[in-house]
Design a protein around this motif. Structure first.
Motif, PDB file in Angstrom:
ATOM      1  N   ASP A 119      36.168 -46.898 -35.675  1.00 27.14           N
ATOM      2  CA  ASP A 119      37.505 -47.165 -36.214  1.00 27.14           C
ATOM      3  C   ASP A 119      38.569 -47.024 -35.130  1.00 27.14           C
ATOM      4  OD1 ASP A 119      36.350 -47.517 -38.671  1.00 27.14           O
ATOM      5  OD2 ASP A 119      37.200 -45.716 -39.590  1.00 27.14           O
ATOM      6  N   THR A 120      38.424 -45.999 -34.322  1.00 25.86           N
ATOM      7  CA  THR A 120      39.405 -45.741 -33.266  1.00 25.86           C
ATOM      8  C   THR A 120      39.362 -46.837 -32.214  1.00 25.86           C
ATOM      9  OG1 THR A 120      39.043 -43.386 -33.696  1.00 25.86           O
ATOM     10  CG2 THR A 120      40.255 -43.946 -31.713  1.00 25.86           C
ATOM     11  N   ALA A 121      38.176 -47.311 -31.874  1.00 29.44           N
ATOM     12  CA  ALA A 121      38.044 -48.412 -30.913  1.00 29.44           C
ATOM     13  C   ALA A 121      38.661 -49.698 -31.462  1.00 29.44           C
ATOM     14  CB  ALA A 121      36.574 -48.634 -30.579  1.00 29.44           C
ATOM     15  N   LEU A 122      38.437 -49.974 -32.738  1.00 32.18           N
ATOM     16  CA  LEU A 122      39.012 -51.173 -33.352  1.00 32.18           C
ATOM     17  C   LEU A 122      40.537 -51.132 -33.290  1.00 32.18           C
ATOM     18  CD1 LEU A 122      36.646 -51.386 -36.442  1.00 32.18           C
ATOM     19  CD2 LEU A 122      36.975 -53.236 -34.795  1.00 32.18           C
ATOM     20  N   LEU A 123      41.120 -49.982 -33.579  1.00 33.15           N
ATOM     21  CA  LEU A 123      42.572 -49.856 -33.532  1.00 33.15           C
ATOM     22  C   LEU A 123      43.083 -49.918 -32.100  1.00 33.15           C
ATOM     23  CD1 LEU A 123      45.266 -49.386 -34.934  1.00 33.15           C
ATOM     24  CD2 LEU A 123      44.761 -46.926 -34.964  1.00 33.15           C
ATOM     25  N   HIS A 124      42.348 -49.318 -31.189  1.00 28.39           N
ATOM     26  CA  HIS A 124      42.734 -49.340 -29.773  1.00 28.39           C
ATOM     27  C   HIS A 124      42.873 -50.787 -29.277  1.00 28.39           C
ATOM     28  CE1 HIS A 124      42.066 -47.189 -25.634  1.00 28.39           C
ATOM     29  NE2 HIS A 124      42.944 -48.167 -25.527  1.00 28.39           N
ATOM     30  N   GLU A 125      41.941 -51.632 -29.650  1.00 23.81           N
ATOM     31  CA  GLU A 125      42.006 -53.029 -29.205  1.00 23.81           C
ATOM     32  C   GLU A 125      43.209 -53.765 -29.788  1.00 23.81           C
ATOM     33  OE1 GLU A 125      38.427 -55.315 -29.456  1.00 23.81           O
ATOM     34  OE2 GLU A 125      37.520 -54.226 -27.776  1.00 23.81           O
ATOM     35  N   ILE A 173      41.909 -55.650 -20.733  1.00 23.38           N
ATOM     36  CA  ILE A 173      41.397 -54.453 -21.409  1.00 23.38           C
ATOM     37  C   ILE A 173      39.893 -54.626 -21.619  1.00 23.38           C
ATOM     38  CG2 ILE A 173      41.565 -53.012 -23.466  1.00 23.38           C
ATOM     39  CD1 ILE A 173      44.107 -53.075 -21.744  1.00 23.38           C
ATOM     40  N   PRO A 174      39.084 -53.635 -21.256  1.00 30.91           N
ATOM     41  CA  PRO A 174      37.630 -53.769 -21.471  1.00 30.91           C
ATOM     42  C   PRO A 174      37.299 -53.882 -22.959  1.00 30.91           C
ATOM     43  CG  PRO A 174      38.198 -51.531 -20.772  1.00 30.91           C
ATOM     44  CD  PRO A 174      39.441 -52.352 -20.620  1.00 30.91           C
ATOM     45  N   ALA A 191      38.700 -47.485 -17.531  1.00 30.52           N
ATOM     46  CA  ALA A 191      37.303 -47.349 -17.952  1.00 30.52           C
ATOM     47  C   ALA A 191      37.249 -46.765 -19.357  1.00 30.52           C
ATOM     48  CB  ALA A 191      36.513 -46.484 -16.968  1.00 30.52           C
ATOM     49  N   ASP A 192      38.206 -47.157 -20.185  1.00 31.86           N
ATOM     50  CA  ASP A 192      38.273 -46.646 -21.554  1.00 31.86           C
ATOM     51  C   ASP A 192      37.015 -46.976 -22.353  1.00 31.86           C
ATOM     52  OD1 ASP A 192      40.910 -47.250 -20.372  1.00 31.86           O
ATOM     53  OD2 ASP A 192      41.730 -46.411 -22.208  1.00 31.86           O
ATOM     54  N   ASP A 193      36.345 -48.064 -21.994  1.00 29.51           N
ATOM     55  CA  ASP A 193      35.119 -48.429 -22.704  1.00 29.51           C
ATOM     56  C   ASP A 193      34.041 -47.363 -22.547  1.00 29.51           C
ATOM     57  OD1 ASP A 193      35.179 -49.228 -19.971  1.00 29.51           O
ATOM     58  OD2 ASP A 193      33.564 -50.669 -20.291  1.00 29.51           O
ATOM     59  N   ARG A 194      34.020 -46.658 -21.417  1.00 28.71           N
ATOM     60  CA  ARG A 194      33.035 -45.589 -21.227  1.00 28.71           C
ATOM     61  C   ARG A 194      33.233 -44.485 -22.270  1.00 28.71           C
ATOM     62  NH1 ARG A 194      33.160 -44.466 -14.677  1.00 28.71           N
ATOM     63  NH2 ARG A 194      33.173 -46.666 -14.004  1.00 28.71           N
ATOM     64  N   LEU A 195      34.506 -44.204 -22.591  1.00 28.40           N
ATOM     65  CA  LEU A 195      34.791 -43.180 -23.604  1.00 28.40           C
ATOM     66  C   LEU A 195      34.090 -43.506 -24.906  1.00 28.40           C
ATOM     67  CD1 LEU A 195      38.683 -42.857 -23.189  1.00 28.40           C
ATOM     68  CD2 LEU A 195      36.923 -41.463 -22.078  1.00 28.40           C
ATOM     69  N   TYR A 196      34.227 -44.762 -25.321  1.00 29.63           N
ATOM     70  CA  TYR A 196      33.703 -45.157 -26.631  1.00 29.63           C
ATOM     71  C   TYR A 196      32.185 -45.232 -26.639  1.00 29.63           C
ATOM     72  CZ  TYR A 196      38.487 -45.926 -28.036  1.00 29.63           C
ATOM     73  OH  TYR A 196      39.806 -45.739 -28.351  1.00 29.63           O
TER      74      TYR A 196
END
Length: 495
Positions: A224-230, A247-248, A471-476
């Protein structure tokens, strides 16, 4: 509690887009929930029921015409921290000095939410001008933690975190200046991300400390957080600090991580962020999380970032200095509160009287510290030295990321404390941001994901995962893998 209020944002989006349920029904369920329980928690400062339902009906009408959803989250409602401007609801920043003020323009983030078809349920409570770690510094009263209403929900974005944890909203927006998304997420068992600085527009975000503030997404799950981040990320020409870079793919990273394979991922445990006055249950939860990452195939090593120990000292010189500059705009002459304007006082006296009445104690404290640090004869000794420490912290991060892909630590050294327990001890409260501040000073990114409950008080603990710039994608990926392996978290005992 309605089934519609307990589902994830991703699941709600699927139901809405397949027309199994309408967005209006989902919004109404959450408005009903707010009306039923928010008196217990104080998460919202303003509820925008009419405009939220209007936005929901627009999504439903669009889908009925056979049009594609405006975004993957179209129709899913959201709670907005009261530091972003909006033309159809007040923006107070938790301060009396802006009581009743409605902005003449939408923040870019607000506009993006509207364009994505995301109904805004209302504005959430916060520490005044985002200065605090407990949401006790709001001029409109404290927010309470749904896990224990005698305790704080973190800060400064405690309203957004409490709205999520009490199922009043499936999504929320926060801001993170020194941990104000991640620390509330940790103590409420929710998820919150501090994006790379400059990747989410700050236009219309009322500034606390301009070089540190960053809006970001909050949810109850990593996906959910990744969807909102995008939805909220991307370049904005109206924001001079905005980065014009791609944005990655954050959602793809979250979905890949949920498959549970971290083979080849190098994880660094920051030695300096695992020592000090930590609660035993926090350290035990962190050690258990490290074991889970190892079981998922990650290579875990210890990494030293020696300058991190100076992070709080540097932060509490840089932030107040920027606060002193930014809050000078509240002069009672252009907008907001005005006190003493009866013809007997000069404009300078009106400004002084208004600031005395309008600003709370913590805001005044930081303005005074910052004004002193910037004053002639002390600038180099205090602010200049703090900037040098900031550079050293960024260098520590850079060296660490040459060795590992992500860094980890507890999100906060302790669980939620009792309301009022640290109000008279600002230094003790500042320590809540011990682990989160370095990321803000360096402009990198980090996420907090729930890592269980502390044994001694049965309250939530957060795992912080940090990654380099962009590298925010690494977080997710790492957070989703951990979340899947950790399993379902228990739910708070809601009042």
């Amino acid at each position: 509690m309605s089934d519609l209020t307990t589902q994830s944002a991703a699941d709600l989006a699927g139901l809405i887009h397949s027309k199994q349920v309408s967005s209006a029904e989902v919004v109404q369920a959450h408005l009903d929930r707010i009306a039923a329980v928010d008196a217990n928690f104080g998460a919202f400062l303003h509820v925008a029921g009419e405009s939220a339902l209007k936005a929901a009906r627009a999504v439903d009408d669009s889908l009925a015409r056979g049009e594609a959803p405006a975004s993957p989250l179209a129709g899913v409602p959201l709670a907005l921290k009261d530091v972003f401007t909006a033309t159809d609801m007040p923006t107070t920043c938790g301060s009396k000095i802006l009581e009743g003020w409605t902005a003449p323009y939408d923040a870019t983030l607000t506009a993006k939410l509207r364009a994505a078809g995301i109904p805004i349920l209302g504005k959430t409570n916060m520490d005044e001008f985002a200065m605090g770690s407990s949401t006790e510094n709001s001029a409109y009263g404290p927010t309470r933690n749904p896990w224990d209403v005698t305790r704080i929900p973190g800060g400064s974005g405690g309203g957004s975190a409490a709205a999520l944890a009490s199922f009043q909203a499936p999504l929320a927006i926060g801001t993170d200046t020194g941990g104000s998304i991640r620390q509330p997420a940790a103590v409420t068992a929710t998820v919150g991300t501090k994006p790379t600085y400059g990747t989410v527009s700050r236009y219309g975000l009322v500034a606390c400390a301009s070089s540190l503030d960053q809006g970001g997404p909050c949810g109850r799950t990593v996906l959910d957080t990744a969807l909102l981040h995008e939805v909220i990320a991307g370049h904005d020409p109206l924001d001079s600090t905005s980065m014009n870079v791609a944005i990655p793919d954050l959602v793809a990273a979250a979905r890949a991580g949920a498959q549970g394979d971290l083979k080849g991922v190098r994880v660094g445990v920051v030695k300096e962020l695992k020592s000090g006055a930590y609660q035993d249950g926090v350290l035990a939860s962190f050690d258990a999380a490290v074991a889970v990452l190892k079981d998922l195939g990650a290579e875990v090593v210890e990494v030293s970032c020696p300058s991190f120990v100076y992070g709080i000292a540097a932060y509490y010189l840089i932030l107040p200095s920027e606060v002193s500059s930014n809050l000078a705009r509240f002069d009672a002459l252009r907008y907001g509160l005005r006190v003493g304007d009866d013809g007997s006082n000069s404009s300078d006296q009106v400004t002084a009287l208004t600031r005395e009445a309008g600003f709370g104690p913590e805001v005044k404290r930081r303005i005074m510290i910052g004004t002193y640090a910037l004053s002639a004869g002390y600038f180099d000794e205090f602010y200049g030295q703090a900037l040098k420490v900031r550079r050293l912290i960024a260098d520590d991060f850079a060296r660490a990321y040459e060795q590992v892909d992500v860094l980890i630590s507890p999100t906060s050294p302790f669980t939620a404390w009792k309301i009022g327990e640290k109000v008279d001890d600002p230094l003790a409260m500042y320590m809540a941001d011990l682990c989160t501040i370095p990321t803000n000073l360096a402009g990198t990114c980090a996420i907090s994901v729930p890592s269980g409950l502390a044994a001694e008080d049965n309250l939530p603990v957060g795992l912080q995962i940090m990654a380099p710039v962009m590298a925010d994608d690494r977080l997710y990926r790492v957070a989703a893998a951990y979340e899947a392996a950790r399993g379902a978290m228990p739910l708070p005992t809601l009042s």
